[in-house]
Motif scaffolding. Sequence first.
Motif, short mmCIF file in Angstrom:
data_model
loop_
_atom_site.label_atom_id
_atom_site.label_comp_id
_atom_site.label_asym_id
_atom_site.label_seq_id
_atom_site.Cartn_x
_atom_site.Cartn_y
_atom_site.Cartn_z
N GLN A 173 0.84 -1.19 0.00
CA GLN A 173 0.00 0.00 0.00
C GLN A 173 0.88 1.25 0.00
OE1 GLN A 173 -3.47 -0.26 -0.21
NE2 GLN A 173 -2.81 -2.38 -0.57
N VAL A 174 0.64 2.13 -0.96
CA VAL A 174 1.39 3.38 -1.07
C VAL A 174 0.43 4.52 -0.80
CG1 VAL A 174 2.77 4.85 -2.57
CG2 VAL A 174 2.96 2.36 -2.76
N ASP A 175 0.72 5.33 0.21
CA ASP A 175 -0.19 6.44 0.49
C ASP A 175 0.14 7.61 -0.42
OD1 ASP A 175 1.95 7.88 1.55
OD2 ASP A 175 1.32 7.66 3.63
N ASN A 176 -0.69 8.64 -0.34
CA ASN A 176 -0.56 9.77 -1.26
C ASN A 176 0.78 10.48 -1.12
OD1 ASN A 176 -1.71 11.72 -3.17
ND2 ASN A 176 -1.71 13.13 -1.43
N LEU A 177 1.24 10.68 0.12
CA LEU A 177 2.51 11.37 0.31
C LEU A 177 3.68 10.57 -0.24
CD1 LEU A 177 2.29 12.98 3.87
CD2 LEU A 177 1.96 14.07 1.64
N ASP A 178 3.63 9.24 -0.09
CA ASP A 178 4.69 8.40 -0.65
C ASP A 178 4.73 8.53 -2.17
OD1 ASP A 178 5.55 7.38 1.78
OD2 ASP A 178 4.18 5.68 1.72
N ALA A 179 3.55 8.55 -2.80
CA ALA A 179 3.47 8.67 -4.26
C ALA A 179 4.01 10.02 -4.72
CB ALA A 179 2.03 8.47 -4.73
N PHE A 203 9.16 21.76 -12.11
CA PHE A 203 8.30 21.92 -10.94
C PHE A 203 7.94 20.55 -10.33
CE2 PHE A 203 7.53 25.54 -13.75
CZ PHE A 203 7.83 26.59 -12.90
N PRO A 204 8.82 20.02 -9.48
CA PRO A 204 8.57 18.69 -8.89
C PRO A 204 7.33 18.65 -7.98
CG PRO A 204 10.88 19.30 -8.68
CD PRO A 204 10.15 20.53 -9.10
N LEU A 205 6.87 19.81 -7.50
CA LEU A 205 5.73 19.85 -6.58
C LEU A 205 4.42 20.18 -7.30
CD1 LEU A 205 7.32 21.86 -3.59
CD2 LEU A 205 7.35 19.39 -4.00
N SER A 206 4.41 20.11 -8.61
CA SER A 206 3.23 20.51 -9.38
C SER A 206 1.95 19.85 -8.89
CB SER A 206 3.41 20.18 -10.86
OG SER A 206 4.27 21.10 -11.49
N ASN A 207 2.01 18.59 -8.57
CA ASN A 207 0.80 17.83 -8.22
C ASN A 207 0.49 17.83 -6.73
OD1 ASN A 207 0.29 17.12 -10.93
ND2 ASN A 207 1.77 15.44 -10.80
N LEU A 244 -2.09 21.46 1.45
CA LEU A 244 -2.29 20.50 2.55
C LEU A 244 -1.27 19.36 2.46
CD1 LEU A 244 -4.03 19.91 5.00
CD2 LEU A 244 -5.63 18.67 3.51
N ASP A 245 -0.97 18.89 1.25
CA ASP A 245 0.06 17.86 1.08
C ASP A 245 1.41 18.35 1.62
OD1 ASP A 245 -1.65 16.04 -0.26
OD2 ASP A 245 -1.22 16.98 -2.19
N ILE A 246 1.74 19.60 1.29
CA ILE A 246 3.02 20.17 1.74
C ILE A 246 3.10 20.13 3.26
CG2 ILE A 246 4.34 22.31 1.93
CD1 ILE A 246 4.69 21.09 -0.78
N ARG A 289 1.35 18.29 5.42
CA ARG A 289 1.38 16.92 5.95
C ARG A 289 2.77 16.31 5.77
NH1 ARG A 289 -4.64 15.22 3.74
NH2 ARG A 289 -5.77 15.77 5.66
N TYR A 290 3.43 16.66 4.67
CA TYR A 290 4.79 16.15 4.44
C TYR A 290 5.76 16.80 5.43
CZ TYR A 290 8.84 14.47 1.81
OH TYR A 290 9.99 13.84 1.43
N ILE A 291 5.61 18.08 5.67
CA ILE A 291 6.43 18.77 6.67
C ILE A 291 6.26 18.11 8.03
CG2 ILE A 291 6.61 20.94 7.98
CD1 ILE A 291 5.95 22.36 5.26
N GLN A 292 5.02 17.76 8.36
CA GLN A 292 4.74 17.08 9.63
C GLN A 292 5.43 15.72 9.67
OE1 GLN A 292 0.89 15.16 10.03
NE2 GLN A 292 0.62 16.12 12.04
N ARG A 293 5.27 14.93 8.61
CA ARG A 293 5.82 13.58 8.59
C ARG A 293 7.34 13.57 8.62
NH1 ARG A 293 5.08 9.42 3.56
NH2 ARG A 293 7.05 10.36 2.89
N GLU A 294 7.96 14.50 7.88
CA GLU A 294 9.41 14.51 7.75
C GLU A 294 10.10 15.40 8.80
OE1 GLU A 294 11.12 12.72 5.10
OE2 GLU A 294 9.13 11.77 5.13
N LYS A 295 9.26 16.06 9.63
CA LYS A 295 9.81 16.95 10.67
C LYS A 295 10.74 18.01 10.07
CE LYS A 295 9.44 13.54 14.41
NZ LYS A 295 8.65 12.56 13.63
N ILE A 296 10.26 18.69 9.06
CA ILE A 296 11.03 19.71 8.35
C ILE A 296 10.90 21.05 9.07
CG2 ILE A 296 11.27 20.97 6.17
CD1 ILE A 296 10.15 18.46 4.76
N GLU A 297 12.02 21.68 9.33
CA GLU A 297 12.01 23.00 9.98
C GLU A 297 11.66 24.09 8.98
OE1 GLU A 297 15.51 23.93 12.19
OE2 GLU A 297 15.71 21.90 12.98
#
Length: 314
Positions: free
Chosen positions: A19-25, A196-200, A204-206, A208-216
């Motif tokens: 199972q691949v979630d949206n953030l992984d994809a 533009f790697p973040l096009s898609n 909210l994805d950004i 959630r990814y910041i939360q998951r990866e603990k990005i400052e």
Amino acid sequence: MTAIDPGVELPATAENPPQVDNLDALESEAIHIFREVAGEFDRPVILFSGGKDSTVLVHLAHKAFRPAPVPFPLLHVDTGHNFPEVLAFRDDLVARDDLRLVVASVQDYIDDGRLSERPDGTRNPLQTTPLLDAIGENRFDAVFGGGRRDEERARAKERIFSLRNAFGQWDPRRQRPELWNLYNGKHRPGEHVRVFPLSNWTELDIWRYIQREKIELPEIYYAHRREVFQRDGMWLTSGPWGGPRDGEVVEEKTVRYRTVGDGSCTGAVESEAYTVDDVIAEVAASRLTERGATRADDRISEAAMEDRKREGYF
């Protein structure tokens, strides 16, 4: 037949695919794009503002090439009207990650007469010439940007590989198909490609990814007390860019910034979002994009962003 314990995780098989979630994809797509560019181009660069999207780009670049260092420099077009917290964050990140930083200064262009201050004091539109000059002088042939399609209509039209002509201009009619994640980086001498790697991704994805990866991030992305005044429905703060004008009352409010840019046209929003979790809840409930809610330069006309992109803007 033996019953399967629902609490036991089965190994991945053809019948039971992983199972691949949206953030992984999304992460996998962005890393693939970084590696494609590294293989196709000679002198890529990452546009870096110190904001959340460009910080996520740097994080993804680390993931794409680790344990090797990020093979591209960062390019910051400094308007001279940036928030001090963002500049401090930029310098700390560059030093911590041992990155190379190229700065194109709008102030230098104003000082030597190549550019003139606008009557409204906004310097965002003045970034185009220093940006294009820096690309040309350094012979950058691929320029990574943090633009996302959910931000604004003109950005929704742009491909992941966006060809720019020898003058840095974007022509929607020259957009190339990108079927099956195949990207065409072919360009003539003097042209370059914006990538533009973040096009898609969405805002909210950004987060959630910041939360998951603990990005400052710079602290101004979270709620804090700040003196602000209201103009055109936005809360602006005073600084070297000027303001408040006559009749604009300064108040102290709890605010945060959804995006960072030139201080003269980037507004704050009233917020009690002190943590990443708070911000995620706030963004999930919002019906306005961060640019639509907090960027005065995008309110000039319905085609304001597209007009600037045609001239060579981000």
